[in-house]
Write a protein that holds these residues in place. Structure first.
Motif, mmCIF file in Angstrom:
data_model
loop_
_atom_site.group_PDB
_atom_site.id
_atom_site.type_symbol
_atom_site.label_atom_id
_atom_site.label_comp_id
_atom_site.label_asym_id
_atom_site.label_seq_id
_atom_site.Cartn_x
_atom_site.Cartn_y
_atom_site.Cartn_z
ATOM 1 N N TYR A 52 0.096 6.955 10.312
ATOM 2 C CA TYR A 52 -1.333 6.671 10.289
ATOM 3 C C TYR A 52 -1.540 5.369 9.515
ATOM 4 N N GLU A 86 -3.083 0.164 4.514
ATOM 5 C CA GLU A 86 -2.208 1.165 3.908
ATOM 6 C C GLU A 86 -1.664 2.055 5.025
ATOM 7 N N PHE A 89 0.617 5.400 6.229
ATOM 8 C CA PHE A 89 1.044 6.729 5.801
ATOM 9 C C PHE A 89 1.926 7.364 6.864
ATOM 10 N N GLY A 96 3.324 11.422 3.234
ATOM 11 C CA GLY A 96 3.933 10.548 2.253
ATOM 12 C C GLY A 96 2.853 9.931 1.376
ATOM 13 N N ALA A 97 3.286 9.262 0.320
ATOM 14 C CA ALA A 97 2.356 8.695 -0.657
ATOM 15 C C ALA A 97 1.667 7.432 -0.151
ATOM 16 N N GLY A 98 2.158 6.868 0.933
ATOM 17 C CA GLY A 98 1.542 5.669 1.492
ATOM 18 C C GLY A 98 2.212 4.395 1.025
#
Lengths: 113, 114
Positions: B36, B88, B90, B105-107
Protein backbone atom coordinates in the motif's frame (compact mmCIF):
# COMPACT_ATOMS: atom_id res chain seq x y z
CA UNK A 1 -18.42 3.40 -7.26
CA UNK A 2 -17.66 2.84 -3.63
CA UNK A 3 -16.66 5.62 -1.25
CA UNK A 4 -15.79 5.73 2.41
CA UNK A 5 -16.27 8.68 4.69
CA UNK A 6 -14.84 9.42 8.08
CA UNK A 7 -15.57 12.29 10.41
CA UNK A 8 -14.44 14.36 11.94
CA UNK A 9 -11.16 14.87 10.14
CA UNK A 10 -9.50 16.32 13.21
CA UNK A 11 -10.53 16.25 16.85
CA UNK A 12 -9.04 17.72 20.00
CA UNK A 13 -10.51 16.36 23.21
CA UNK A 14 -9.66 16.67 26.92
CA UNK A 15 -8.62 13.64 28.93
CA UNK A 16 -11.65 11.91 30.40
CA UNK A 17 -14.08 13.07 27.75
CA UNK A 18 -16.06 10.64 25.57
CA UNK A 19 -15.30 9.88 21.95
CA UNK A 20 -17.32 8.97 18.91
CA UNK A 21 -15.74 8.60 15.48
CA UNK A 22 -17.94 7.63 12.59
CA UNK A 23 -17.25 5.78 9.37
CA UNK A 24 -19.71 5.15 6.58
CA UNK A 25 -19.34 3.30 3.30
CA UNK A 26 -21.35 3.90 0.14
CA UNK A 27 -21.79 1.82 -2.94
CA UNK A 28 -21.40 -1.66 -1.50
CA UNK A 29 -23.42 -4.08 0.60
CA UNK A 30 -22.41 -6.19 3.58
CA UNK A 31 -18.82 -4.96 3.68
CA UNK A 32 -16.26 -6.07 6.20
CA UNK A 33 -15.33 -3.01 8.22
CA UNK A 34 -12.16 -2.22 10.13
CA UNK A 35 -10.79 0.32 12.56
CA UNK A 36 -7.05 0.85 12.63
CA UNK A 37 -4.73 3.14 14.53
CA UNK A 38 -1.70 4.38 12.64
CA UNK A 39 1.30 5.42 14.69
CA UNK A 40 4.34 7.06 13.16
CA UNK A 41 7.04 4.50 12.46
CA UNK A 42 4.89 1.61 13.63
CA UNK A 43 2.54 0.85 10.76
CA UNK A 44 -1.13 0.10 11.24
CA UNK A 45 -2.57 -1.62 14.27
CA UNK A 46 -5.92 -3.34 13.82
CA UNK A 47 -8.29 -2.35 16.63
CA UNK A 48 -11.64 -3.84 15.59
CA UNK A 49 -13.24 -5.53 12.65
CA UNK A 50 -16.80 -6.42 11.79
CA UNK A 51 -18.24 -8.88 9.30
CA UNK A 52 -21.86 -7.85 9.83
CA UNK A 53 -24.31 -5.73 11.79
CA UNK A 54 -23.73 -6.12 15.51
CA UNK A 55 -20.70 -8.39 14.98
CA UNK A 56 -17.54 -6.88 16.40
CA UNK A 57 -14.17 -8.53 16.96
CA UNK A 58 -11.63 -6.78 19.13
CA UNK A 59 -7.97 -7.29 18.50
CA UNK A 60 -6.39 -5.15 21.16
CA UNK A 61 -7.84 -4.77 24.67
CA UNK A 62 -7.92 -1.09 25.47
CA UNK A 63 -9.98 1.93 26.29
CA UNK A 64 -11.94 1.85 23.04
CA UNK A 65 -15.02 0.06 21.75
CA UNK A 66 -16.71 -0.27 18.37
CA UNK A 67 -20.25 -0.70 17.18
CA UNK A 68 -21.94 -1.39 13.87
CA UNK A 69 -25.53 -0.22 14.12
CA UNK A 70 -26.13 -0.37 10.36
CA UNK A 71 -24.67 -2.38 7.50
CA UNK A 72 -22.41 0.40 6.26
CA UNK A 73 -21.77 2.31 9.47
CA UNK A 74 -18.95 1.66 11.89
CA UNK A 75 -18.43 3.70 15.04
CA UNK A 76 -15.39 3.90 17.29
CA UNK A 77 -16.11 5.05 20.83
CA UNK A 78 -14.66 5.65 24.23
CA UNK A 79 -16.32 6.57 27.51
CA UNK A 80 -13.24 8.29 28.89
CA UNK A 81 -10.29 9.22 26.72
CA UNK A 82 -6.71 8.73 27.84
CA UNK A 83 -3.67 10.66 26.67
CA UNK A 84 -2.45 7.47 25.03
CA UNK A 85 -5.53 7.41 22.79
CA UNK A 86 -4.06 10.23 20.70
CA UNK A 87 -3.30 9.09 17.18
CA UNK A 88 -4.51 8.74 13.63
CA UNK A 89 -7.53 6.49 13.22
CA UNK A 90 -8.34 4.86 9.92
CA UNK A 91 -11.48 3.09 8.84
CA UNK A 92 -11.37 0.56 6.01
CA UNK A 93 -13.71 -1.78 4.18
CA UNK A 94 -13.45 -4.91 2.10
CA UNK A 95 -15.83 -7.44 0.59
CA UNK A 96 -15.69 -11.18 0.46
CA UNK A 97 -13.65 -13.35 2.71
CA UNK A 98 -10.01 -14.07 3.19
CA UNK A 99 -7.47 -11.85 1.64
CA UNK A 100 -9.47 -9.30 -0.25
CA UNK A 101 -8.13 -5.79 -0.73
CA UNK A 102 -9.00 -3.26 1.94
CA UNK A 103 -9.96 0.29 1.01
CA UNK A 104 -9.22 3.11 3.39
CA UNK A 105 -10.91 6.30 4.44
CA UNK A 106 -9.18 9.66 4.93
CA UNK A 107 -8.66 9.13 8.65
CA UNK A 108 -9.30 11.11 11.82
CA UNK A 109 -6.47 12.73 13.72
CA UNK A 110 -7.27 12.67 17.45
CA UNK A 111 -5.36 14.70 19.98
CA UNK A 112 -6.13 14.13 23.62
CA UNK A 113 -4.90 16.88 25.94
CA UNK B 1 2.45 -14.97 15.53
CA UNK B 2 2.68 -13.42 12.11
CA UNK B 3 4.90 -10.40 11.64
CA UNK B 4 6.07 -8.20 8.79
CA UNK B 5 9.43 -6.49 8.66
CA UNK B 6 10.30 -3.57 6.42
CA UNK B 7 14.01 -3.06 6.45
CA UNK B 8 14.27 0.67 5.89
CA UNK B 9 12.23 3.27 7.69
CA UNK B 10 13.53 6.14 5.57
CA UNK B 11 14.91 6.11 2.03
CA UNK B 12 16.13 9.15 0.11
CA UNK B 13 16.81 8.86 -3.62
CA UNK B 14 17.37 11.14 -6.54
CA UNK B 15 15.03 11.13 -9.51
CA UNK B 16 15.73 8.37 -12.04
CA UNK B 17 17.42 6.18 -9.41
CA UNK B 18 16.27 2.60 -9.04
CA UNK B 19 14.26 1.61 -6.01
CA UNK B 20 13.97 -1.56 -3.99
CA UNK B 21 12.12 -1.65 -0.69
CA UNK B 22 12.44 -4.79 1.35
CA UNK B 23 9.62 -6.69 3.01
CA UNK B 24 9.94 -9.98 4.88
CA UNK B 25 7.20 -11.81 6.71
CA UNK B 26 6.98 -14.66 9.15
CA UNK B 27 4.27 -17.15 8.35
CA UNK B 28 4.63 -20.68 7.11
CA UNK B 29 1.36 -21.16 5.27
CA UNK B 30 -0.40 -19.69 2.28
CA UNK B 31 -0.35 -15.91 2.19
CA UNK B 32 -1.70 -12.95 0.30
CA UNK B 33 0.74 -10.08 0.05
CA UNK B 34 0.12 -6.39 -0.45
CA UNK B 35 1.93 -3.13 -0.91
CA UNK B 36 0.00 0.00 0.00
CA UNK B 37 1.09 3.59 -0.55
CA UNK B 38 0.16 6.80 1.20
CA UNK B 39 0.97 9.94 -0.76
CA UNK B 40 1.17 13.17 1.23
CA UNK B 41 -2.33 14.29 2.16
CA UNK B 42 -4.03 11.32 0.50
CA UNK B 43 -5.76 8.11 1.55
CA UNK B 44 -3.83 4.93 1.99
CA UNK B 45 -4.30 3.05 -1.29
CA UNK B 46 -3.38 -0.27 -2.83
CA UNK B 47 -0.24 -0.29 -4.97
CA UNK B 48 -0.20 -3.97 -5.89
CA UNK B 49 -1.03 -7.39 -4.50
CA UNK B 50 -0.11 -11.04 -4.87
CA UNK B 51 -2.67 -13.79 -4.38
CA UNK B 52 -1.36 -16.64 -6.53
CA UNK B 53 0.22 -17.40 -9.89
CA UNK B 54 3.11 -15.42 -11.33
CA UNK B 55 5.30 -14.34 -8.41
CA UNK B 56 6.25 -11.16 -10.25
CA UNK B 57 3.38 -8.75 -9.77
CA UNK B 58 2.97 -5.46 -11.56
CA UNK B 59 1.11 -2.57 -10.00
CA UNK B 60 0.24 1.02 -10.70
CA UNK B 61 2.72 3.74 -11.67
CA UNK B 62 5.40 1.32 -12.86
CA UNK B 63 5.89 -0.50 -9.57
CA UNK B 64 6.41 -4.24 -9.34
CA UNK B 65 7.06 -6.72 -6.57
CA UNK B 66 8.43 -10.23 -6.51
CA UNK B 67 7.22 -12.91 -4.15
CA UNK B 68 10.05 -15.26 -3.20
CA UNK B 69 8.47 -17.95 -1.08
CA UNK B 70 11.75 -19.54 0.01
CA UNK B 71 12.92 -16.20 1.39
CA UNK B 72 9.54 -15.13 2.81
CA UNK B 73 10.03 -11.88 0.93
CA UNK B 74 7.93 -9.53 -1.18
CA UNK B 75 10.23 -6.70 -2.21
CA UNK B 76 8.93 -3.67 -4.06
CA UNK B 77 10.85 -2.32 -7.04
CA UNK B 78 10.76 0.47 -9.55
CA UNK B 79 13.51 0.92 -12.16
CA UNK B 80 13.39 4.72 -12.27
CA UNK B 81 11.69 6.78 -9.58
CA UNK B 82 10.05 10.15 -10.00
CA UNK B 83 9.57 13.03 -7.60
CA UNK B 84 5.87 12.11 -7.43
CA UNK B 85 6.77 8.75 -5.87
CA UNK B 86 7.51 10.55 -2.61
CA UNK B 87 5.23 8.75 -0.16
CA UNK B 88 5.10 6.23 2.64
CA UNK B 89 4.99 2.59 1.56
CA UNK B 90 3.54 -0.23 3.63
CA UNK B 91 3.87 -3.95 3.16
CA UNK B 92 1.05 -6.12 4.52
CA UNK B 93 0.42 -9.84 4.75
CA UNK B 94 -2.73 -11.88 5.19
CA UNK B 95 -2.23 -15.49 6.19
CA UNK B 96 -4.81 -18.13 5.41
CA UNK B 97 -5.71 -18.67 9.04
CA UNK B 98 -5.78 -15.00 9.97
CA UNK B 99 -9.31 -14.55 8.68
CA UNK B 100 -9.77 -10.90 7.85
CA UNK B 101 -6.64 -9.52 9.37
CA UNK B 102 -3.81 -7.82 7.58
CA UNK B 103 -0.51 -7.75 9.41
CA UNK B 104 1.36 -4.57 8.57
CA UNK B 105 4.97 -3.55 8.37
CA UNK B 106 6.08 -0.32 10.02
CA UNK B 107 6.29 1.50 6.70
CA UNK B 108 9.07 3.11 4.67
CA UNK B 109 9.11 6.82 4.04
CA UNK B 110 10.49 7.45 0.58
CA UNK B 111 11.72 10.91 -0.38
CA UNK B 112 12.67 11.60 -3.97
CA UNK B 113 14.92 14.58 -4.53
CA UNK B 114 14.18 16.46 -7.78
Amino acid sequence: SQTIHQWPATLVQPVGSPLSLECTVEGTSNPNLYWYRQAAGRGLQLLFYSVGIGQISSEVPQNLSASRPQDRQFILSSKKLLLSDSGFYLCAWSVGQWGETQYFGPGTRLLVL
Amino acid sequence: AQSVSQHNHHVILSEAASLELGCNYSYGGTVNLFWYVQYPGQHLQLLLKYFSGDPLVKGIKGFEAEFIKSKFSFNLRKPSVQWSDTAEYFCAVNGMDSNYQLIWGAGTKLIIKP
